[in-house]
Design a protein around this motif. Sequence first.
Motif, PDB file in Angstrom:
ATOM      1  N   LEU A 694      37.297  65.517  59.252  1.00 15.35           N
ATOM      2  CA  LEU A 694      37.643  65.001  57.930  1.00 15.35           C
ATOM      3  C   LEU A 694      37.177  63.562  57.721  1.00 15.35           C
ATOM      4  CD1 LEU A 694      41.252  66.435  57.662  1.00 15.35           C
ATOM      5  CD2 LEU A 694      39.406  66.908  56.042  1.00 15.35           C
ATOM      6  N   GLY A 695      36.633  62.952  58.778  1.00 17.21           N
ATOM      7  CA  GLY A 695      36.197  61.565  58.673  1.00 17.21           C
ATOM      8  C   GLY A 695      37.335  60.578  58.694  1.00 17.21           C
ATOM      9  N   LEU A 696      38.481  60.952  59.264  1.00 16.02           N
ATOM     10  CA  LEU A 696      39.639  60.061  59.364  1.00 16.02           C
ATOM     11  C   LEU A 696      39.597  59.383  60.732  1.00 16.02           C
ATOM     12  CD1 LEU A 696      42.337  62.499  57.903  1.00 16.02           C
ATOM     13  CD2 LEU A 696      41.071  60.715  56.682  1.00 16.02           C
ATOM     14  N   VAL A 697      38.957  58.233  60.798  1.00  8.76           N
ATOM     15  CA  VAL A 697      38.698  57.596  62.087  1.00  8.76           C
ATOM     16  C   VAL A 697      39.650  56.449  62.391  1.00  8.76           C
ATOM     17  CG1 VAL A 697      36.264  58.233  62.032  1.00  8.76           C
ATOM     18  CG2 VAL A 697      36.977  56.057  61.026  1.00  8.76           C
ATOM     19  N   ASP A 698      40.438  56.024  61.410  1.00 11.97           N
ATOM     20  CA  ASP A 698      41.331  54.896  61.610  1.00 11.97           C
ATOM     21  C   ASP A 698      42.440  55.260  62.596  1.00 11.97           C
ATOM     22  OD1 ASP A 698      42.354  52.176  60.660  1.00 11.97           O
ATOM     23  OD2 ASP A 698      44.093  53.465  60.291  1.00 11.97           O
ATOM     24  N   ASP A 699      42.607  54.457  63.643  1.00 15.36           N
ATOM     25  CA  ASP A 699      43.595  54.750  64.678  1.00 15.36           C
ATOM     26  C   ASP A 699      45.021  54.722  64.149  1.00 15.36           C
ATOM     27  OD1 ASP A 699      41.718  55.185  66.607  1.00 15.36           O
ATOM     28  OD2 ASP A 699      41.804  53.155  67.449  1.00 15.36           O
ATOM     29  N   GLU A 700      45.312  53.779  63.260  1.00 12.70           N
ATOM     30  CA  GLU A 700      46.669  53.700  62.720  1.00 12.70           C
ATOM     31  C   GLU A 700      46.998  54.927  61.877  1.00 12.70           C
ATOM     32  OE1 GLU A 700      49.515  50.833  59.929  1.00 12.70           O
ATOM     33  OE2 GLU A 700      47.481  50.195  60.456  1.00 12.70           O
ATOM     34  N   LEU A 701      46.027  55.394  61.111  1.00 12.35           N
ATOM     35  CA  LEU A 701      46.253  56.594  60.304  1.00 12.35           C
ATOM     36  C   LEU A 701      46.503  57.801  61.203  1.00 12.35           C
ATOM     37  CD1 LEU A 701      46.271  57.844  57.447  1.00 12.35           C
ATOM     38  CD2 LEU A 701      43.838  58.353  57.773  1.00 12.35           C
ATOM     39  N   LYS A 702      45.736  57.915  62.282  1.00 18.69           N
ATOM     40  CA  LYS A 702      45.938  59.041  63.199  1.00 18.69           C
ATOM     41  C   LYS A 702      47.307  58.947  63.874  1.00 18.69           C
ATOM     42  CE  LYS A 702      41.943  58.846  65.496  1.00 18.69           C
ATOM     43  NZ  LYS A 702      40.865  59.278  66.417  1.00 18.69           N
ATOM     44  N   ARG A 703      47.761  57.737  64.170  1.00 15.15           N
ATOM     45  CA  ARG A 703      49.088  57.596  64.765  1.00 15.15           C
ATOM     46  C   ARG A 703      50.178  57.982  63.767  1.00 15.15           C
ATOM     47  NH1 ARG A 703      50.103  52.005  67.603  1.00 15.15           N
ATOM     48  NH2 ARG A 703      52.065  53.084  68.078  1.00 15.15           N
ATOM     49  N   LYS A 704      49.951  57.695  62.477  1.00 15.12           N
ATOM     50  CA  LYS A 704      50.905  58.137  61.456  1.00 15.12           C
ATOM     51  C   LYS A 704      50.980  59.663  61.415  1.00 15.12           C
ATOM     52  CE  LYS A 704      50.507  54.231  58.212  1.00 15.12           C
ATOM     53  NZ  LYS A 704      50.078  53.860  56.838  1.00 15.12           N
ATOM     54  N   ILE A 705      49.812  60.298  61.443  1.00 14.84           N
ATOM     55  CA  ILE A 705      49.780  61.768  61.427  1.00 14.84           C
ATOM     56  C   ILE A 705      50.486  62.311  62.654  1.00 14.84           C
ATOM     57  CG2 ILE A 705      48.261  63.799  61.540  1.00 14.84           C
ATOM     58  CD1 ILE A 705      46.180  62.123  59.966  1.00 14.84           C
ATOM     59  N   TRP A 706      50.194  61.702  63.808  1.00 10.59           N
ATOM     60  CA  TRP A 706      50.821  62.172  65.042  1.00 10.59           C
ATOM     61  C   TRP A 706      52.341  61.988  64.999  1.00 10.59           C
ATOM     62  CZ3 TRP A 706      50.156  65.339  68.775  1.00 10.59           C
ATOM     63  CH2 TRP A 706      50.998  65.278  69.901  1.00 10.59           C
ATOM     64  N   THR A 707      52.791  60.837  64.495  1.00 10.29           N
ATOM     65  CA  THR A 707      54.227  60.577  64.404  1.00 10.29           C
ATOM     66  C   THR A 707      54.896  61.602  63.500  1.00 10.29           C
ATOM     67  OG1 THR A 707      53.810  58.202  64.710  1.00 10.29           O
ATOM     68  CG2 THR A 707      55.958  58.826  63.822  1.00 10.29           C
ATOM     69  N   CYS A 708      54.244  61.933  62.386  1.00  6.78           N
ATOM     70  CA  CYS A 708      54.786  62.922  61.452  1.00  6.78           C
ATOM     71  C   CYS A 708      54.837  64.305  62.108  1.00  6.78           C
ATOM     72  CB  CYS A 708      53.920  62.963  60.199  1.00  6.78           C
ATOM     73  SG  CYS A 708      54.522  64.065  58.908  1.00  6.78           S
ATOM     74  N   LEU A 709      53.765  64.666  62.801  1.00  2.00           N
ATOM     75  CA  LEU A 709      53.722  65.970  63.472  1.00  2.00           C
ATOM     76  C   LEU A 709      54.781  66.046  64.570  1.00  2.00           C
ATOM     77  CD1 LEU A 709      52.307  68.704  63.936  1.00  2.00           C
ATOM     78  CD2 LEU A 709      50.748  67.528  65.496  1.00  2.00           C
ATOM     79  N   GLU A 710      54.885  64.983  65.361  1.00  2.00           N
ATOM     80  CA  GLU A 710      55.862  64.954  66.445  1.00  2.00           C
ATOM     81  C   GLU A 710      57.281  65.033  65.898  1.00  2.00           C
ATOM     82  OE1 GLU A 710      56.309  62.261  70.442  1.00  2.00           O
ATOM     83  OE2 GLU A 710      56.428  61.214  68.522  1.00  2.00           O
ATOM     84  N   TYR A 711      57.531  64.330  64.812  1.00  2.00           N
ATOM     85  CA  TYR A 711      58.859  64.369  64.196  1.00  2.00           C
ATOM     86  C   TYR A 711      59.209  65.789  63.737  1.00  2.00           C
ATOM     87  CZ  TYR A 711      62.629  63.615  60.852  1.00  2.00           C
ATOM     88  OH  TYR A 711      63.820  63.694  60.182  1.00  2.00           O
ATOM     89  N   SER A 712      58.251  66.469  63.115  1.00  2.00           N
ATOM     90  CA  SER A 712      58.528  67.824  62.621  1.00  2.00           C
ATOM     91  C   SER A 712      58.852  68.771  63.769  1.00  2.00           C
ATOM     92  CB  SER A 712      57.329  68.350  61.817  1.00  2.00           C
ATOM     93  OG  SER A 712      56.187  68.501  62.636  1.00  2.00           O
ATOM     94  N   VAL A 713      58.184  68.601  64.908  1.00  3.33           N
ATOM     95  CA  VAL A 713      58.447  69.461  66.062  1.00  3.33           C
ATOM     96  C   VAL A 713      59.798  69.122  66.674  1.00  3.33           C
ATOM     97  CG1 VAL A 713      57.666  70.084  68.386  1.00  3.33           C
ATOM     98  CG2 VAL A 713      56.000  69.827  66.542  1.00  3.33           C
ATOM     99  N   MET A 714      60.137  67.835  66.741  1.00  6.19           N
ATOM    100  CA  MET A 714      61.378  67.418  67.391  1.00  6.19           C
ATOM    101  C   MET A 714      62.613  67.654  66.528  1.00  6.19           C
ATOM    102  SD  MET A 714      60.293  63.836  69.236  1.00  6.19           S
ATOM    103  CE  MET A 714      61.964  63.572  69.828  1.00  6.19           C
ATOM    104  N   HIS A 715      62.522  67.343  65.234  1.00  6.55           N
ATOM    105  CA  HIS A 715      63.720  67.300  64.390  1.00  6.55           C
ATOM    106  C   HIS A 715      63.732  68.351  63.285  1.00  6.55           C
ATOM    107  CE1 HIS A 715      64.733  63.705  66.517  1.00  6.55           C
ATOM    108  NE2 HIS A 715      63.606  63.134  66.154  1.00  6.55           N
TER     109      HIS A 715
END
Length: 919
Positions: A694-715
């Motif tokens: 998707l061309g989403l190379v920004d590390d902070e943006l990827k960490r936001k996506i990861w945090t959101c994904l991790e939250y959905s799995v955990m909570h």
Amino acid sequence: MSKPDAESFIQRNTDESDDDWIAAMDNLCSKLTMDEVTTAKSKKSFSEIKRNYTLDGDILHWMACALYVACRSSITPTVTSGKALEGNCVSLTRLLRLCNISLIQFFTKIKNWMEMALMSTDFKDRITRLEHKFAVSTVLFRKFQPIFQEIFSGLINEPPKHKSKKQKLQPCTTNALFEFTWCLYICVKGEFHNSADDLVDMYHVLLSCLDFVFANAYMARRRDLINPAFKGLPESWHEDDFELPKKPPCIISVLCEIKEGLAVEAATMKEYSWRPVIKTFFEKGILKGNSDHLTGLLDMGTFETNLKSLNKVYETYVLSVGEFDERIFLGEHATEQVGTKNKVSGDEISQVIASFGPSSRACPDTPLTGRRYLAHREELTPVSEATNSLARLAAFLRHTRPKPSPHLLRFFADCGVSEEAINTKVIQPCQGWQEQFATSLRESHCSNETIGFRCNMVTCLYYKVLEHIIREEHRKKPQLSLQILLSQGTYQLTVYACCTEVVLHAYGVHSLRFPRVLQIYQLSAFTFYKIIELLVQAVVEKLSRDVIKHLNAVEEQVLESLVWTSDSPLWEQLTKTPVPASTDVHINESPNSRRNISGIQSPVSAAINTFISPMADQAKKQLFNDNVKPGQSLLVQANNVKHGASPATSPQHAGSADSTPNTTPKKTNNSLILFFRKFYGLAVVRMNDLCSRLGLVDDELKRKIWTCLEYSVMHQTQLMRDRHLDQILMCAVYVICRVSNTATNQVERTFADIMRCYRGRPLADSHVYRSVLINRGNEEESPERGDLINFYNKVYVKCMQTFALRFTGKHKDECSLSPLPAGRAGRAGRSPGGQRVSERHQLYVKPLTTPPNHQHHLTYRFSRSPAKDLHAINTMVSCEVGGAKRVADGGDVVVKRARYAAAGVARKLQGLVSDRQAV
């Protein structure tokens, strides 16, 4: 965060009036002489789909889908047998020809149609099977012509011409023999209902047919037909006084030697499966000739009768089962009807196979994870890929027997295991599992000889793998009693099941494809996945690349969806132990450590422990010995929240990302730790790959996506129940891109963008985003399913909106970000340039066979490039300056000055080089 109308899959189609499409469908039904009931059914279904969905492309293509489904869903009574016949005898080939759609296009469209029409699983399986049979036939026709020309001479590359009835009978030509051999093969194949899509078996059936036709030409002294240079001819064949043998010759072994067959397997197929079918053809009058020796087929008059008879039999078969007509490969319009760019026998076959995605047995895609286990790709054809898998497995098991080896028995004795214990805890259970496997093969109508071969192969492999695992476990933990280990029946059964999967895949038994093996042995996917890596490590050097890829794909399939079904034992464990954060299950790896599929160090002991007992204290000591983790995820603290507390509020009371958690998790479970380590590893690989596309190379943006994904799995763990990891991942990408999109930071991506990029991923399946569970319903209602956008609006947003809004920058409850799992992100974030080895530099390692693809790269080729090239790279990463900038034309980052040294990068690079040399 509602869905834009332009992105909806569900729109009213107003491009064509009802009168237009009704007239077109009536015209098709008339030409196909379709009955009124089926016609009405097809028009009704087409009207409903057209009303609710946008039907892109040629409307006739969608009509073909509606007509085919209606035809295959109808029941036709037969006068002769008194039985009902499924289908209404409409020719699929004729249907596709009238709708101007190729087979490849049809398979693509019908998959989408089935999702929109909510077709049953049984119907979907039949389409998948039909698609796979088409792939196998396409591959084998490509093999057929060169083998035929190896045996026979005089074949002209033009479609066969049928003689007029008034013409005088002539000896059969090579072209007519070519048509006869292929028709014979597809008629014989029609008798193998349950294995007609197994590449290896059908290849050996094809070789048996070629052997049969050669024997008839040989016994008829047809020197004009047989290639004089053929290796299977005796030296005296060309002499005038050559005497024919009493029995027809057999060239199976010669064909296997020169054309990638397995001699023993092919000979067994010919004798015990193919020959009985041919004898029934003689008995029923389908073939005429000498039924005792199976000769005389090529005599003048007889040959023409036999060819017509085979065509008639095959025509009846095709109409009765609703399959495509494999005689299209012989016609001059084969290219258009199949859907390839050039002749089917050309190199474009790879395009045909690639069109079928994960359902294809031949040359499957390589999964994103576990690629380090794969040896360098050999130049193999689909047939040689399949036979290579079997040949390597057979070679590995050549001197083994389906029982414990003397070495294993001696090892048991040395460890104090009695003969009685070996018999009751090892041998007898194995015999029971072997019978379970044999029963499943009988249900697939395999011959007794085939069942014996495959059962013995599974059992031999099982004892090999079991011995390796037991020795490794005992070496690492001598204090662990083998009596305890052998008491774990589920563990041993899972090893046997995994060995079964290896053999089934090596044989290409599509009717028993994964996850059928779980049903055979009544195992859960949550139990099965634990053994996969142990088996790979035990025999990785003995298995083919194809089998390793398959096992890796199976592991991904388990982690992404199968363990999340409602009946999975995972849910019971989650009622006792909360879902851990990724930082709680990860083990940091040294640069030189040898990684495996999951990144687990020492997986043998770890996996066996999960079968023995939940070793909570040991796992905690091993994994949580450092309470302070740089970049600690906020979500880790959720482990302290009591199970059942509102997950939407728990992050509000968390501290900063760098703070130490108040306490470590009170409950832990070694089995869950190992599972979520693998699951998070797969998730971050998938996320990085999708972001890259998707061309989403920004590390902070990827960490936001990861945090959101991790939250959905955990909570919001219920989001995963009966769903797929990729569904939750794509929603996380979409929502984070929406809330992070600003006038100065344009990162928004539409669902259409996300799904288009998702489709490009290896082993991706459109079913994932076309059919998502919306509502489970109750006992009286069927579950509601819809597309991904439907799921996002009706389910995902309600669970995740409050949490996602914290990433807008406008909330006082701004959420800190979870770190991407270390050790996986670097491997997952591969660029087209290779594997990245530094987070600070765009420094990559890639295979030597890959040519440089950018003029701005600094490149060093080991053992080839001069030392100055390596010196230039070292200078770039080690010189002292204060910043870096990205070149405007898209080249690599050029480092002008840096205050850090390159020692860490060098160590990481050296570790990767060592790993590559070790593989």
